[in-house]
Design a protein around this motif. Structure first.
Motif, short mmCIF file in Angstrom:
data_model
loop_
_atom_site.label_atom_id
_atom_site.label_comp_id
_atom_site.label_asym_id
_atom_site.label_seq_id
_atom_site.Cartn_x
_atom_site.Cartn_y
_atom_site.Cartn_z
N ILE A 174 0.84 -1.19 0.00
CA ILE A 174 0.00 0.00 0.00
C ILE A 174 0.87 1.25 0.00
O ILE A 174 1.90 1.31 0.68
CB ILE A 174 -0.95 -0.02 1.22
N SER A 175 0.50 2.22 -0.79
CA SER A 175 1.23 3.48 -0.88
C SER A 175 0.67 4.46 0.15
O SER A 175 -0.55 4.50 0.38
CB SER A 175 1.09 4.06 -2.28
N ASP A 177 0.12 7.41 -0.34
CA ASP A 177 -0.83 8.26 -1.08
C ASP A 177 -2.25 7.71 -1.05
O ASP A 177 -3.21 8.43 -1.32
CB ASP A 177 -0.39 8.41 -2.54
N SER A 178 -2.40 6.39 -0.74
CA SER A 178 -3.72 5.78 -0.70
C SER A 178 -4.45 6.07 0.60
O SER A 178 -5.66 5.79 0.70
CB SER A 178 -3.59 4.26 -0.88
N THR A 183 -9.85 7.94 5.21
CA THR A 183 -9.74 6.49 5.36
C THR A 183 -10.28 6.07 6.72
O THR A 183 -9.87 6.60 7.76
CB THR A 183 -8.28 6.02 5.23
N ASP A 303 -4.63 -3.89 -9.73
CA ASP A 303 -5.73 -3.04 -9.28
C ASP A 303 -7.02 -3.79 -9.57
O ASP A 303 -7.38 -4.00 -10.73
CB ASP A 303 -5.69 -1.70 -10.03
N SER A 335 -12.78 2.34 -1.62
CA SER A 335 -12.05 3.19 -2.57
C SER A 335 -11.12 2.37 -3.45
O SER A 335 -11.00 2.65 -4.64
CB SER A 335 -11.26 4.27 -1.83
N ASP A 336 -10.47 1.36 -2.90
CA ASP A 336 -9.50 0.58 -3.67
C ASP A 336 -9.43 -0.85 -3.17
O ASP A 336 -9.53 -1.11 -1.96
CB ASP A 336 -8.08 1.19 -3.56
#
Length: 408
Positions: A174-175, A177-178, A183, A303, A335-336
């Motif tokens: 995980i980055s 930026d995520s 969150t 992804d 979101s992801d």
């Protein structure tokens, strides 16, 4: 005498209750593993549209973490997830199935197979007790509070756990930026496998051979060669040869599906979309086979948002009902969904790992034996690592495609 009779009746009642309980657990496990197997190819075909070359993913990792999320879904969202994942809408039944599955997988002997879940929650929100209990007791998931607004530190904590659980094979899942102040939750599954072949290849027979990426093009690969007894068959419906390579625990094996045509990989994938993978090896028979199989190492970062939308889970990313996750009335959405996976196949055996993360946010918005069958994997093929749970249940832990190495 009356006392003895009563005692005997009580004992009989307890014994019958135990039998019924075990039977229910067995049925739930069978449902969960079949759901995973049916889910495998549907998602793989969607993934492969954006990943046309070598590919590895873990269907059980995706299926498990989505099923954990489904424990916090309500209403229509819960129904849709149940339909797509093919698990019971009654959450206690699916939870029982995953509890049995995870207990079994983590206890397999003679290979290393480890699967784990983790729930990270924003430090100023609280998990609902019902979700927390099922996550802990059935999915063996620990919960940890993190300040996601401190994205560097939060990402490091998550990535360190994934790296630990996958024996350093999956890093930087995980980055930073995520992650941000929106969150609310991060759900993570990690799986690791390492097993030695029951019959290992001899390195001295590994040679540089041609691997045809198409009818007119080839690359050179390190091809392993062995003549031995395997379960083997030629499936006319799939127009493909199938071989099953056992590990030292023969309930765990790698199944390789080789289309008979050099350019038959896409057609094979489509045929497998609605195929019950648990029945794929039923027609195989034991025979000596001349086997040639490439050594390979593949890493994939996937992804999963679009593939999951295409198989019917689009609502998770829009306006889902996830009110069973957290205390309070905040609207939530996914979101992801991201997976990183790794596999290496060589003369000794195979090592594979994967991790899948779901981010939930708040919304403001060779030999000379011509009489033997030959399995010569010199063109694109599919493969998967299969675990036999019992006579009626199998679990696909990793699934992939080998298309050959691209020349620099």
């Amino acid at each position: 005498m009356m006392y003895e009779s009563a005692a005997s009746s009580k004992g009989l009642a307890l014994a019958l209750f135990a039998v019924v309980t075990l039977a229910m657990a067995h049925d739930n496990l069978k449902i969960v593993t079949k759901g995973n197997n049916d889910f495998t190819m549907k998602v793989f075909n969607e993934i492969s549209k954006k990943h046309p070359g070598n590919l590895i993913y873990s269907p059980i990792s995706v299926h498990t973490i989505l099923s954990l999320l489904q424990q916090g879904a309500e209403g229509q969202t819960a129904k849709v997830m149940s339909d797509v994942l093919q698990i019971p809408e009654l959450k206690t039944l699916s939870a029982d199935g995953f509890q049995s599955l995870m207990s079994y997988l983590n206890g397999i002997q003679n290979v290393t197979l480890e699967i784990a879940n983790k729930v990270y929650v924003k430090n100023d929100v609280t998990l609902k007790p019902s979700f927390s209990q099922i996550a802990t007791n059935s999915f063996y998931s620990e919960a940890q509070a993190l300040d996601f607004s401190q994205s560097e530190a939060a990402a490091k904590a998550i990535n360190d756990w994934v790296s630990l659980k996958t024996h350093d094979k999956i890093k930087d899942l995980i980055s930073p930026d995520s992650l941000n102040d929106l969150t609310r939750m991060v759900l993570v599954n990690a799986i690791y496998f390492k097993g030695d072949w029951a019959n290992q290849f001899d390195k001295k027979f590994t040679t540089k051979d041609k691997f045809y990426t198409s009818k007119d093009n080839f690359v050179e690969v390190d091809m392993m060669h062995k003549t031995d007894n395997y379960k083997y068959g030629n499936n006319k419906q799939l127009d493909a040869k199938i071989i099953q390579l056992p590990y030292k625990n023969e309930d765990v094996n790698m199944v390789v599906i080789l289309p008979n045509k050099i350019d038959g990989i896409d057609e094979l994938q489509q045929k497998l979309t609605n195929y019950d993978l648990s029945k794929l090896t039923e027609g195989l028979y034991n025979t000596d086979v001349i086997l040639s199989l490439p050594k390979f190492k593949i890493e994939s970062t996937i992804d999963l948002n679009d593939p999951l939308k295409m198989v019917g889970l689009e609502s998770l990313f829009l306006h889902p009902n996830l009110t069973g996750l957290l205390e309070g009335n905040e609207n939530l959405k996914v979101s992801d969904v991201i997976q990183k996976a790794f596999i290496e196949v060589n003369e000794e055996g195979a090592e594979a790992a994967a991790a899948t993360v779901i981010l939930v946010i708040g919304t403001t918005s060779v030999g000379n034996h011509p009489e033997l069958p030959r399995f010569y994997a010199d063109h694109p093929f599919l493969y998967y690592i299969n675990v036999k749970i019992n006579d009626t249940a199998n679990s696909v832990t990793f699934f992939g495609r080998f298309s050959g190495f691209i020349k620099p």
